[in-house]
Design a protein around this motif. Structure first.
Motif, PDB file in Angstrom:
ATOM      1  N   VAL A   1      -2.023  -4.482  15.200  1.00 29.71           N
ATOM      2  CA  VAL A   1      -0.654  -4.010  14.292  1.00 29.71           C
ATOM      3  C   VAL A   1      -1.308  -3.539  12.701  1.00 29.71           C
ATOM      4  CG1 VAL A   1       1.639  -4.872  13.155  1.00 29.71           C
ATOM      5  CG2 VAL A   1       0.946  -5.574  15.653  1.00 29.71           C
ATOM      6  N   GLN A   2      -0.417  -2.541  12.451  1.00 27.51           N
ATOM      7  CA  GLN A   2      -0.828  -1.886  11.140  1.00 27.51           C
ATOM      8  C   GLN A   2       0.440  -1.587  10.359  1.00 27.51           C
ATOM      9  OE1 GLN A   2      -3.750  -2.183  10.612  1.00 27.51           O
ATOM     10  NE2 GLN A   2      -5.343  -1.331  12.118  1.00 27.51           N
ATOM     11  N   PRO A   3       0.431  -1.512   9.060  1.00 31.44           N
ATOM     12  CA  PRO A   3       1.930  -1.042   8.488  1.00 31.44           C
ATOM     13  C   PRO A   3       1.984   0.306   8.562  1.00 31.44           C
ATOM     14  CG  PRO A   3       0.107  -1.468   6.888  1.00 31.44           C
ATOM     15  CD  PRO A   3      -0.675  -2.015   8.087  1.00 31.44           C
ATOM     16  N   LEU A   4       3.293   0.764   8.780  1.00 28.06           N
ATOM     17  CA  LEU A   4       3.561   2.395   8.839  1.00 28.06           C
ATOM     18  C   LEU A   4       3.252   2.851   7.392  1.00 28.06           C
ATOM     19  CD1 LEU A   4       4.726   4.563  10.513  1.00 28.06           C
ATOM     20  CD2 LEU A   4       6.954   3.640   9.993  1.00 28.06           C
ATOM     21  N   ALA A   5       3.390   2.154   6.427  1.00 30.48           N
ATOM     22  CA  ALA A   5       3.342   2.913   5.067  1.00 30.48           C
ATOM     23  C   ALA A   5       2.225   2.020   4.424  1.00 30.48           C
ATOM     24  CB  ALA A   5       4.593   2.755   4.386  1.00 30.48           C
ATOM     25  N   TRP A   6       1.185   2.373   4.103  1.00 33.85           N
ATOM     26  CA  TRP A   6      -0.126   1.564   3.433  1.00 33.85           C
ATOM     27  C   TRP A   6      -0.094   1.960   1.976  1.00 33.85           C
ATOM     28  CZ3 TRP A   6      -5.709   3.438   4.800  1.00 33.85           C
ATOM     29  CH2 TRP A   6      -6.712   2.578   4.432  1.00 33.85           C
ATOM     30  N   THR A   7       0.172   0.942   1.181  1.00 39.83           N
ATOM     31  CA  THR A   7       0.253   1.030  -0.288  1.00 39.83           C
ATOM     32  C   THR A   7      -1.153   0.512  -0.585  1.00 39.83           C
ATOM     33  OG1 THR A   7       2.483   0.783  -0.421  1.00 39.83           O
ATOM     34  CG2 THR A   7       1.092   0.566  -2.392  1.00 39.83           C
ATOM     35  N   HIS A   8      -1.922   1.421  -1.223  1.00 37.78           N
ATOM     36  CA  HIS A   8      -3.417   1.252  -1.406  1.00 37.78           C
ATOM     37  C   HIS A   8      -3.655   0.839  -2.685  1.00 37.78           C
ATOM     38  CE1 HIS A   8      -4.702   4.314   1.943  1.00 37.78           C
ATOM     39  NE2 HIS A   8      -3.487   4.351   1.745  1.00 37.78           N
TER      40      HIS A   8
ATOM     41  N   ARG B   1      -1.202   4.541  -4.638  1.00 36.82           N
ATOM     42  CA  ARG B   1      -0.612   5.417  -3.768  1.00 36.82           C
ATOM     43  C   ARG B   1      -0.496   4.969  -2.377  1.00 36.82           C
ATOM     44  NH1 ARG B   1      -4.951   9.933  -3.515  1.00 36.82           N
ATOM     45  NH2 ARG B   1      -3.071  11.706  -3.430  1.00 36.82           N
ATOM     46  N   THR B   2       0.709   5.520  -1.580  1.00 32.97           N
ATOM     47  CA  THR B   2       1.232   5.115  -0.352  1.00 32.97           C
ATOM     48  C   THR B   2       0.973   6.179   0.616  1.00 32.97           C
ATOM     49  OG1 THR B   2       2.859   3.650  -1.380  1.00 32.97           O
ATOM     50  CG2 THR B   2       3.042   4.290   0.896  1.00 32.97           C
ATOM     51  N   SER B   3       0.223   5.941   1.780  1.00 33.14           N
ATOM     52  CA  SER B   3       0.172   7.121   2.856  1.00 33.14           C
ATOM     53  C   SER B   3       0.810   6.445   4.273  1.00 33.14           C
ATOM     54  CB  SER B   3      -1.278   7.214   2.997  1.00 33.14           C
ATOM     55  OG  SER B   3      -2.010   5.977   3.522  1.00 33.14           O
ATOM     56  N   LEU B   4       1.141   7.426   4.939  1.00 34.95           N
ATOM     57  CA  LEU B   4       1.532   7.003   6.419  1.00 34.95           C
ATOM     58  C   LEU B   4       0.270   6.668   7.173  1.00 34.95           C
ATOM     59  CD1 LEU B   4       4.444   9.649   6.627  1.00 34.95           C
ATOM     60  CD2 LEU B   4       4.808   7.329   6.844  1.00 34.95           C
ATOM     61  N   VAL B   5       0.518   5.597   8.080  1.00 38.19           N
ATOM     62  CA  VAL B   5      -0.450   5.391   8.958  1.00 38.19           C
ATOM     63  C   VAL B   5       0.216   5.661  10.449  1.00 38.19           C
ATOM     64  CG1 VAL B   5      -1.672   3.539  10.002  1.00 38.19           C
ATOM     65  CG2 VAL B   5      -1.341   3.548   7.583  1.00 38.19           C
ATOM     66  N   LEU B   6      -0.187   6.922  11.042  1.00 36.73           N
ATOM     67  CA  LEU B   6       0.094   7.349  12.134  1.00 36.73           C
ATOM     68  C   LEU B   6      -0.897   7.585  13.444  1.00 36.73           C
ATOM     69  CD1 LEU B   6       2.829   9.737  10.578  1.00 36.73           C
ATOM     70  CD2 LEU B   6       3.534   7.731  11.960  1.00 36.73           C
ATOM     71  N   GLY B   7      -0.643   8.711  14.264  1.00 40.29           N
ATOM     72  CA  GLY B   7      -1.661   9.161  14.976  1.00 40.29           C
ATOM     73  C   GLY B   7      -1.609   8.808  16.428  1.00 40.29           C
ATOM     74  N   ALA B   8      -2.587   9.304  17.324  1.00 38.09           N
ATOM     75  CA  ALA B   8      -2.700   8.909  18.850  1.00 38.09           C
ATOM     76  C   ALA B   8      -2.648   7.391  19.203  1.00 38.09           C
ATOM     77  CB  ALA B   8      -3.692   9.854  19.421  1.00 38.09           C
TER      78      ALA B   8
END
Ligand code: OGA
Ligand code: MN
Length: 282
Positions: free
Chosen positions: A189-196, A200-207
């Motif tokens: 389980v990972q956060p959908l929005a990753w605050t580094h 900065r924040t990035s989206l965690v998505l993908g296959a």
């Protein structure tokens, strides 16, 4: 030949929000800490660095990779360069050819790990005669461009990622053996929005993204689909058309990538190195 100093390095933006071309350096220069340091900053800023016509040797690729961080060492007995992983769909050249078709779908490397890779480097020994471009998208820029209410909706959501989910895209009708093998890799389980750490924040998505935890399945499917469409939109994207000798490095924490389809017969052959991450998803 005089060695390039830091000021000989030329970095030029390629896409609107992602990608920079680097020129003025040779394979040997990349082992210099001062130059590599500048390139690491550029990588954080641009997400993807492209070096055309570099023709790196394996030792040069490993030396450059080491300047960027700890390099993953693969369990390849008797290899001169166990840091180098061969990317090819030809089973005679690459042991993982069967799984590499999974790279045809948008993904983040190591999305089921606690700590994803920091960066990945692909060195094209041979380009495909057809297909096989690589696309990248900037998941920081995609997050930053989301409307505030969308950000608020996503900020605390969590997503289950699994290897099986990504392989089912390639093999929709798997054998029991395939499924059993995929399931050996634990899902995560990972956060959908990753605050580094950088803020900065990035989206965690993908296959590998299977579903949003504790959300109605249809709603979850729709949200993940919509966000992936958003994040991979043209304005967040760079597409690399390969020629032999090109080197591309990507920041795996703030980008997704995929290969456009190619076949084993295309001749495409890459040497890949992986820089180990030092920041967990959080
Ligand atoms: C990878 C990958 C894409 C490509 O090596 O992690 O996804 O274009 N490669 O080969
Ligand atoms: Mn990948």
């Amino acid at each position: 030949m005089a060695e390039a100093q830091g000021d000989a390095v030329n970095i030029e933006r390629l896409g609107e929000t992602i990608g920079a071309g680097v020129s003025g350096v040779s394979g040997r220069d990349l082992a210099q800490a001062e130059i590599a340091g500048r390139l690491l900053d550029a990588l954080e800023q641009h997400g993807v660095l492209v070096f055309r016509d570099l023709h790196l040797t394996d030792p040069e690729q490993v030396a450059f990779s080491r300047q960027l961080g700890e390099v993953e060492v693969l369990p390849i007995p008797g290899s001169d360069h166990p840091e180098i992983f061969t990317v090819s769909l030809d089973p005679a050249r690459a042991t993982s050819a069967e799984y590499l078709r999974g790279t045809f779908f948008w993904h983040i490397d190591g999305a089921t790990d606690d700590v994803p890779n920091k960066a990945t480097m692909l060195n094209a020994l041979e380009a495909a005669d057809e297909g096989g471009d690589t696309q990248f998208c900037n998941t920081y820029a995609a997050w930053e461009a989301l409307a505030a209410d969308e950000q608020d909706r996503c900020r605390h959501l969590r997503v289950l990622h699994s290897f099986e989910t990504s392989q089912r895209l390639v093999y929709p009708d798997p054998t029991d053996e395939q499924v059993a093998f995929w399931r050996k890799r634990p899902s995560k389980v990972q956060p959908l929005a990753w605050t580094h750490r950088s803020g900065r924040t990035s989206l965690v998505l993908g296959a590998t993204a299977d579903h949003v935890v504790d959300m109605d399945p249809t709603e979850s499917l729709n949200l993940l689909y919509r966000l992936e469409e958003w994040a991979t939109d043209q304005r967040f994207r760079y597409q690399h058309h390969w020629a032999a000798g090109d080197l591309v490095v990507w920041d795996n924490r703030g980008t997704m990538h995929r290969a456009l389809p190619y076949t084993a017969a295309s001749g495409r052959l890459m040497h890949r190195t992986t820089i180990v991450g030092d920041e967990p998803f959080s």
